[in-house]
Each structure stands twice: as C-alpha cells, then as structure tokens.
Design an enzyme around this catalytic site. Structure first.
Site, PDB file in Angstrom:
ATOM      1  N   ASP A 176       6.170   2.520   5.678  1.00  0.00           N
ATOM      2  CA  ASP A 176       4.823   3.089   5.595  1.00  0.00           C
ATOM      3  C   ASP A 176       3.858   2.451   6.587  1.00  0.00           C
ATOM      4  O   ASP A 176       2.724   2.921   6.728  1.00  0.00           O
ATOM      5  CB  ASP A 176       4.257   2.901   4.174  1.00  0.00           C
ATOM      6  CG  ASP A 176       5.140   3.510   3.109  1.00  0.00           C
ATOM      7  OD1 ASP A 176       5.552   4.670   3.290  1.00  0.00           O
ATOM      8  OD2 ASP A 176       5.418   2.844   2.098  1.00  0.00           O
ATOM      9  N   ASP A 181       3.518   1.030   0.375  1.00  0.00           N
ATOM     10  CA  ASP A 181       3.856  -0.374   0.126  1.00  0.00           C
ATOM     11  C   ASP A 181       4.977  -0.910   1.001  1.00  0.00           C
ATOM     12  O   ASP A 181       5.212  -2.121   1.015  1.00  0.00           O
ATOM     13  CB  ASP A 181       4.280  -0.540  -1.338  1.00  0.00           C
ATOM     14  CG  ASP A 181       5.674   0.022  -1.588  1.00  0.00           C
ATOM     15  OD1 ASP A 181       5.900   1.202  -1.254  1.00  0.00           O
ATOM     16  OD2 ASP A 181       6.535  -0.714  -2.088  1.00  0.00           O
ATOM     17  N   ASP A 191       2.732   7.329  -0.965  1.00  0.00           N
ATOM     18  CA  ASP A 191       4.170   7.056  -0.959  1.00  0.00           C
ATOM     19  C   ASP A 191       4.643   7.064  -2.410  1.00  0.00           C
ATOM     20  O   ASP A 191       3.834   6.989  -3.337  1.00  0.00           O
ATOM     21  CB  ASP A 191       4.418   5.698  -0.307  1.00  0.00           C
ATOM     22  CG  ASP A 191       5.871   5.272  -0.410  1.00  0.00           C
ATOM     23  OD1 ASP A 191       6.747   6.066  -0.026  1.00  0.00           O
ATOM     24  OD2 ASP A 191       6.116   4.149  -0.887  1.00  0.00           O
TER      25      ASP A 191
END
Length: 397
Positions: free
Chosen positions: A295, A291, A117
């Site tokens: 996600d 995080d 990410d």
C-alpha cells in the site's frame, strides 16, 4: 538485481508520489505571500505621504509610518493557522492519532473519497486456517513445514495451525506466487496448476506429484468497528471503495459486510497507485487507508493517507496520519477535527484581515501612536490564540 526488483520499483513510486504531494501550499502560506510585501509598502507610503505630501519633518512623518508598521505586524496572521494546528494535533494525539505532516489536516479536511485496503486495515490482519474435517493431516503437516520458509501471512497461519511441523530445508520462495520444494508446490492455484479452485476467500494450494491437490482456506476476521467506521465516513459525505490484493471472493465478502460499494481484488502495488492517480485525475481528493508494504505507493500518492497502528513501518512512514489506537474508530473523529480546524483557521485569518482593514487606515491617518498600535496588535494575537484553543477543546470532547 536489487535495482530491478519489486522493492526498488516501489521506492520509485513512493518518490514520485511524494514529489507531487510536496506542491501542496497551505492557506497560511498563500496569505503570507501577499501580506508581507503589502504591509511594508503601506508603511513606506505613509512615511512618504506625511513627509513629502504633508510637509512634515521626517522625524514626525516617521511616527505614523512606524505605527502603521506595528499595527500591521503579521503576528495574528502568522499564528492564525499554526495555533489551530498545534491545538488540534495535540488533541488528536491524546486520542491516539499521530499527525505526521504539516499540511495533513488541511488535506484531510478536503478529502472526499476513501480508498480502503482489506487485510490488516478492515480486518485484524491475523488470518486463521479454516477447519476442514476431510483434510489430510499429512498434507497440512507438509504444507506447514514448507511454510516455515516464508513470512507471508497465510504461510505463518499454516505454521500456527500445525506448530509441531519441522521446517524443511531447501524451500524456495517465488515472490507473489508461492513456495517450491523440489516438485512440491505451495501457493496460489495458478502457481500450483490447480484448475477450477474456489476463490471464495484466501486460499493456498498444495500440489505434490501423484497426489490430489490439497486446498487450505483461511479467514481473517473484520475489525469489530469496521462496518461502523465505514458508515460514519459515508455519513460525513465521503464515498468509499475497497482495493485489495486478495482474492475476489474474500474482497467481495468484506465489501458486503462493511457496506462498501465498489471493490477491486487482485490489485498489485502498481494497480493501487494507478487507481489513486486515476481518482486524482478525475478531480477527486482520495484518502487512502492501508497498512502493508503493497500500500506504500498508494499511501504516498493519495491526497491524504492514514495507516493503522498494526501497519508496517514503510506504510506508517509514508502516511500523513497513524491511528495508534485499536481499530479505525479514530479516523472519522480525525476528519471531523480537521474540518473544524479549517473553519477556525479561516475564522482567524478573516479576523486578522478585518482587524487590518480597520486598524491600518487609523494608523496611516495618524490617529494611532506606536504604543497604541503595539497594544492593539498584541490584543489581536491573543484573540486569535483563544479562538484556536477551541479546536483542542472541541476535539478532545
């Protein structure tokens, strides 16, 4: 209704992903599945062979059978993998890596592709407003006043940029799009009806009736170790890709700066989960690093997953590893430690099996008494433990 909302959908994705991950069986479990019934069969066959085949009294026939049962006690095999895992997990904890799953090390060792990410993972997760001399301060003040009604990182960045702006009452947040206060809109270009807005980074638009739309561009600094960590992951033989919900411009810029090849922008939680599933269908074993709430489903669905210390509670709860230190530097070290642990665990299992190949025939043929069998069996367990301790020592270096 709550059951039809995005959080409920995210929960279903996570539940489905965890059910799939639960089918993973550790190498110790696979070995023990056959080992235990075999040693009981060997002991029973030894007793029957000496009693019925050789004509010994049942008391005398019981001695080599007991010796065979003792010498084949699966102590060495039972602790072959757990001892290595305990030593490695302890060493990683001292290096600020929390291992939250019993099979995490085995899955981490076999990972071959990393999906990262961007915001909060590769970047610091604290966007700041980019200075613009041509910006109307009144527009900034209005936008900051509206932004008080949202916990979105970009909205909070606006509040920090103009802390004296009072909070407006009656602001309505449209999830995934922006904020509405009467006819004043603050959010994405599409939400505000602004055409041809640049997508070179993270941007919010402010649209007011009769006014020229105002653009607020933000920047989120990369973590100092981001590029080095990506290079280390690639040096370990893992391919990398960037998967983010941010705009294309910001995602491409981060991918170039860190040396990541493929990247995808504007990815929703479902898109991220679908990408992880597609990788698994292709035979890859993806390591997902993220995080945020968006996600969580991908983290749960991945072959193995990790979350930085700044991650949300739900991201950390669905991850196999939590990187408690600053940055991502501990991730390559954790992969090396996991691979080392796998090698040592396999060495322990190989030793335990080799020991039995030698010791079992000796016990079956009557050359080993129960006392000697107990001493030999205990010695093999000590050797396994000493070998396992190497994992902790080497990981801590």
């Amino acid at each position: 209704a709550a059951k039809d909302g995005s959080l409920a959908a995210l929960g279903l994705l996570i539940e489905k992903a965890e059910q799939g991950r639960g089918r993973f069986v550790s190498i110790a479990d696979r070995a023990a599945r056959w080992y235990v019934p075999i040693i009981h069969a060997v002991a029973a066959a030894t007793f029957l062979g000496w009693w019925l085949g050789m004509g010994l009294a049942w008391q005398a026939a019981l001695v080599p059978a007991v010796a065979a049962l003792i010498v084949t006690c699966p102590c060495g095999l039972a602790i072959a993998v757990p001892a290595v895992q305990v030593a490695t997990v302890g060493a990683l904890f001292r290096r600020s890596v929390l291992v939250a799953s019993a099979t995490a090390l085995e899955r981490l060792a076999s990972a071959d592709h990393v999906v990262l990410d961007k915001t909060g993972t590769l970047t610091m997760g604290h966007p700041t407003l980019v200075e613009d001399a041509a910006r109307d301060h009144a527009a900034l003040r209005l936008a900051a006043s509206m932004a008080h009604g949202s916990r979105h990182p970009l909205a909070q960045a606006l509040v920090r940029a103009c802390p004296d702006a009072p909070a407006l009452e009656g602001v309505v947040e449209v999830p995934g799009q922006g904020l509405r206060h009467g006819e004043v809109l603050l959010g994405s270009a599409v939400f505000c009806g602004v055409r041809d807005a640049e997508d070179s980074g993270m941007t919010l638009c402010l649209s007011s009736p009769g006014q020229v739309p105002a653009l607020f561009r933000f920047a989120d600094a990369l973590r100092p170790d981001a590029a080095r960590v990506v290079a280390e992951l690639q040096a370990l033989g893992l391919t990398t890709e960037l998967l983010s919900g941010d705009g294309a411009g910001a995602v491409e810029e981060a991918a170039i700066a860190t040396g990541i090849g493929p990247w995808q922008a504007r990815a929703t939680p479902a898109d991220k989960a679908a990408r992880i599933e597609a990788l698994r269908q292709q035979g890859a074993r993806p390591l997902m690093v993220g995080d945020g709430i968006n996600d969580a489903a991908a983290l749960a669905l991945a072959h193995v997953s990790a979350s930085p210390a700044t991650g949300t509670d739900i991201a950390q709860a669905t991850s196999d590893l939590v990187l408690r230190g600053d940055g991502l530097s501990a991730l390559p070290a954790a992969i090396r430690a996991a691979r080392r642990a796998q090698r040592l665990a396999k060495q322990n299992i190989a030793f335990s099996l080799a020991y039995n190949i030698i010791a079992v025939p000796m016990a079956v043929l009557g050359f080993v008494t129960p006392l000697i069998a107990a001493v030999v069996m205990a010695s093999s367990s000590i050797i396994v433990i000493l070998n396992a301790l190497r994992a902790g020592k080497e990981t801590s270096q």
